[in-house]
Design a protein around this motif. Sequence first.
Motif, PDB file in Angstrom:
ATOM      1  N   ILE A 117      -2.207   7.417 -14.844  1.00  0.00           N
ATOM      2  CA  ILE A 117      -1.066   6.514 -14.732  1.00  0.00           C
ATOM      3  C   ILE A 117      -0.421   6.741 -13.370  1.00  0.00           C
ATOM      4  CG2 ILE A 117       1.115   5.766 -15.752  1.00  0.00           C
ATOM      5  CD1 ILE A 117       0.103   7.343 -18.335  1.00  0.00           C
ATOM      6  N   LEU A 118      -0.325   5.677 -12.591  1.00  0.00           N
ATOM      7  CA  LEU A 118       0.334   5.724 -11.291  1.00  0.00           C
ATOM      8  C   LEU A 118       1.728   5.130 -11.434  1.00  0.00           C
ATOM      9  CD1 LEU A 118      -2.637   4.387  -9.116  1.00  0.00           C
ATOM     10  CD2 LEU A 118      -2.017   6.781  -9.516  1.00  0.00           C
ATOM     11  N   HIS A 119       2.740   5.888 -11.045  1.00  0.00           N
ATOM     12  CA  HIS A 119       4.129   5.407 -11.109  1.00  0.00           C
ATOM     13  C   HIS A 119       4.710   5.410  -9.694  1.00  0.00           C
ATOM     14  CE1 HIS A 119       8.587   6.274 -12.013  1.00  0.00           C
ATOM     15  NE2 HIS A 119       8.384   4.970 -12.088  1.00  0.00           N
ATOM     16  N   PRO A 120       4.642   4.273  -8.994  1.00  0.00           N
ATOM     17  CA  PRO A 120       5.085   4.204  -7.602  1.00  0.00           C
ATOM     18  C   PRO A 120       6.522   3.736  -7.430  1.00  0.00           C
ATOM     19  CG  PRO A 120       3.856   2.242  -8.138  1.00  0.00           C
ATOM     20  CD  PRO A 120       3.941   3.052  -9.407  1.00  0.00           C
ATOM     21  N   GLY A 121       7.383   4.095  -8.335  1.00  0.00           N
ATOM     22  CA  GLY A 121       8.799   3.700  -8.223  1.00  0.00           C
ATOM     23  C   GLY A 121       9.073   2.374  -8.920  1.00  0.00           C
ATOM     24  N   PHE A 122      10.100   1.712  -8.490  1.00  0.00           N
ATOM     25  CA  PHE A 122      10.691   1.704  -7.159  1.00  0.00           C
ATOM     26  C   PHE A 122      11.862   2.699  -7.034  1.00  0.00           C
ATOM     27  CE2 PHE A 122       8.880  -2.484  -8.068  1.00  0.00           C
ATOM     28  CZ  PHE A 122       8.016  -2.653  -7.003  1.00  0.00           C
ATOM     29  N   HIS A 123      12.342   2.873  -5.766  1.00  0.00           N
ATOM     30  CA  HIS A 123      13.538   3.655  -5.553  1.00  0.00           C
ATOM     31  C   HIS A 123      14.705   3.042  -6.327  1.00  0.00           C
ATOM     32  CE1 HIS A 123      11.076   4.254  -1.874  1.00  0.00           C
ATOM     33  NE2 HIS A 123      11.571   5.479  -1.876  1.00  0.00           N
ATOM     34  N   LYS A 124      15.623   3.889  -6.722  1.00  0.00           N
ATOM     35  CA  LYS A 124      16.868   3.473  -7.381  1.00  0.00           C
ATOM     36  C   LYS A 124      16.630   2.764  -8.711  1.00  0.00           C
ATOM     37  CE  LYS A 124      19.516   4.870  -5.387  1.00  0.00           C
ATOM     38  NZ  LYS A 124      19.806   6.324  -5.204  1.00  0.00           N
ATOM     39  N   THR A 125      15.545   3.139  -9.392  1.00  0.00           N
ATOM     40  CA  THR A 125      15.254   2.551 -10.706  1.00  0.00           C
ATOM     41  C   THR A 125      15.041   3.638 -11.764  1.00  0.00           C
ATOM     42  OG1 THR A 125      12.868   2.454 -10.250  1.00  0.00           O
ATOM     43  CG2 THR A 125      14.172   0.500  -9.666  1.00  0.00           C
ATOM     44  N   GLY A 126      15.656   4.796 -11.559  1.00  0.00           N
ATOM     45  CA  GLY A 126      15.531   5.877 -12.531  1.00  0.00           C
ATOM     46  C   GLY A 126      14.361   6.798 -12.294  1.00  0.00           C
ATOM     47  N   THR A 127      13.695   6.669 -11.144  1.00  0.00           N
ATOM     48  CA  THR A 127      12.509   7.488 -10.889  1.00  0.00           C
ATOM     49  C   THR A 127      12.849   8.973 -10.787  1.00  0.00           C
ATOM     50  OG1 THR A 127      12.776   6.974  -8.539  1.00  0.00           O
ATOM     51  CG2 THR A 127      11.207   5.657  -9.770  1.00  0.00           C
ATOM     52  N   SER A 128      13.927   9.293 -10.104  1.00  0.00           N
ATOM     53  CA  SER A 128      14.318  10.706  -9.969  1.00  0.00           C
ATOM     54  C   SER A 128      14.674  11.298 -11.318  1.00  0.00           C
ATOM     55  CB  SER A 128      15.499  10.844  -9.001  1.00  0.00           C
ATOM     56  OG  SER A 128      15.125  10.467  -7.699  1.00  0.00           O
ATOM     57  N   SER A 129      15.316  10.505 -12.153  1.00  0.00           N
ATOM     58  CA  SER A 129      15.671  10.970 -13.495  1.00  0.00           C
ATOM     59  C   SER A 129      14.425  11.302 -14.296  1.00  0.00           C
ATOM     60  CB  SER A 129      16.492   9.897 -14.219  1.00  0.00           C
ATOM     61  OG  SER A 129      16.752  10.281 -15.553  1.00  0.00           O
ATOM     62  N   LEU A 130      13.426  10.435 -14.216  1.00  0.00           N
ATOM     63  CA  LEU A 130      12.165  10.681 -14.925  1.00  0.00           C
ATOM     64  C   LEU A 130      11.514  11.965 -14.424  1.00  0.00           C
ATOM     65  CD1 LEU A 130       9.431   8.043 -15.685  1.00  0.00           C
ATOM     66  CD2 LEU A 130       8.814  10.231 -14.689  1.00  0.00           C
ATOM     67  N   VAL A 172      -5.942   3.062  -6.535  1.00  0.00           N
ATOM     68  CA  VAL A 172      -6.829   2.783  -7.670  1.00  0.00           C
ATOM     69  C   VAL A 172      -8.286   3.012  -7.284  1.00  0.00           C
ATOM     70  CG1 VAL A 172      -7.754   0.913  -9.111  1.00  0.00           C
ATOM     71  CG2 VAL A 172      -5.280   1.221  -8.894  1.00  0.00           C
ATOM     72  N   ASP A 173      -8.665   2.529  -6.121  1.00  0.00           N
ATOM     73  CA  ASP A 173     -10.046   2.725  -5.665  1.00  0.00           C
ATOM     74  C   ASP A 173     -10.388   4.204  -5.527  1.00  0.00           C
ATOM     75  OD1 ASP A 173     -10.525   0.021  -5.583  1.00  0.00           O
ATOM     76  OD2 ASP A 173     -10.173  -0.179  -3.424  1.00  0.00           O
ATOM     77  N   ARG A 174      -9.439   4.992  -5.039  1.00  0.00           N
ATOM     78  CA  ARG A 174      -9.692   6.424  -4.866  1.00  0.00           C
ATOM     79  C   ARG A 174      -9.775   7.142  -6.214  1.00  0.00           C
ATOM     80  NH1 ARG A 174     -12.390   5.167  -1.904  1.00  0.00           N
ATOM     81  NH2 ARG A 174     -12.983   7.363  -1.762  1.00  0.00           N
ATOM     82  N   HIS A 209      -8.960  -6.408 -12.929  1.00  0.00           N
ATOM     83  CA  HIS A 209     -10.262  -5.909 -13.368  1.00  0.00           C
ATOM     84  C   HIS A 209     -10.482  -4.427 -13.049  1.00  0.00           C
ATOM     85  CE1 HIS A 209     -11.050 -10.055 -14.156  1.00  0.00           C
ATOM     86  NE2 HIS A 209     -11.193 -10.387 -12.877  1.00  0.00           N
ATOM     87  N   LYS A 210      -9.548  -3.803 -12.312  1.00  0.00           N
ATOM     88  CA  LYS A 210      -9.679  -2.371 -12.011  1.00  0.00           C
ATOM     89  C   LYS A 210      -8.618  -1.541 -12.720  1.00  0.00           C
ATOM     90  CE  LYS A 210      -9.391  -2.904  -7.529  1.00  0.00           C
ATOM     91  NZ  LYS A 210      -9.407  -2.630  -6.058  1.00  0.00           N
ATOM     92  N   ALA A 211      -7.437  -2.112 -12.942  1.00  0.00           N
ATOM     93  CA  ALA A 211      -6.323  -1.372 -13.544  1.00  0.00           C
ATOM     94  C   ALA A 211      -5.376  -2.366 -14.205  1.00  0.00           C
ATOM     95  CB  ALA A 211      -5.581  -0.563 -12.485  1.00  0.00           C
ATOM     96  N   THR A 212      -4.560  -1.863 -15.113  1.00  0.00           N
ATOM     97  CA  THR A 212      -3.511  -2.694 -15.708  1.00  0.00           C
ATOM     98  C   THR A 212      -2.195  -2.369 -15.015  1.00  0.00           C
ATOM     99  OG1 THR A 212      -2.989  -1.077 -17.433  1.00  0.00           O
ATOM    100  CG2 THR A 212      -4.672  -2.725 -17.941  1.00  0.00           C
TER     101      THR A 212
END
Length: 270
Positions: A4-17, A112-114, A181-184
């Motif tokens: 699972i890739l979680h790329p933010g965004f900034h100011k959306t609770g990412t630091s809290s998570l 995703v490719d990597r 076709h590579k990720a959801t």
Amino acid sequence: MHVILHPGFHKTGTSSLQRGLAAHDSIMAPRLRYVLMTEMPEVIRAARKYSRKPKPMNLVAFGEAFDACLEALEDDTSRPLLITSEDLSGLIPGKFGVETYAASSALMDRAVDRVLARFGPETKIDIWYTTRAPEAWLRSVYYQLLRGTRLTEDFAKFQMNWANAARLEDVVAETARLVEHKATVDAGRLEVCANTALGPLGMFLDRYRISTQGLPPLPVENVQPHGVAEELLAINRSKMSDKVATEAKRRILNKYRSAGATTQAAGGSA
């Protein structure tokens, strides 16, 4: 293998998570493994550089840094792997000439490719963004830029000038198009979990059916105190040197922190 890739965004609770994961590492370890910003400095540096200068060579450099990060991980298929940092989408708009999150989709496509190259074509990959209502997001970004730069616009002008940066859902849609076709690709709105005990961490765990048993409530941090934006704006508009202005802002923010105005109990709204 589930990544699972979680790329933010900034100011959306990412630091809290991320703080929640780090604080409850012993509880979460049997359920989830994760890579935080501090564990992938070269990846973050490359993502930020690409967002400033979206040249093919910088995207290649990001992929190479991501490869090195993935190579250091064990092939553990017993738990989902979360890679989380808001800077995987590049720099926050408003800094160093970055105007939107346009870089995010290309960065995630390369990531995703990597992942597929490292763990194999059968790997299940999810990209999960956290988003926020445009005005609330802009107010939070505005507050951060007031603290860290000499921004002199009032909020009304800032909101008008940066409206395109707040179109977070468009970035999510573009990412979904690129990685089809590579990720959801999915997204969770901060407003949905603002008054819940675990906030964005709970929203993430529920989304991927990971147990929340035994996790205590998390406080809401980085709350914007009432009136502080006006004080910071006045400093930015003053004739103070940058050094003096930085110290003045530090004193103001420390005053609010000492009074407990930047933290709320779980269940409050940020």
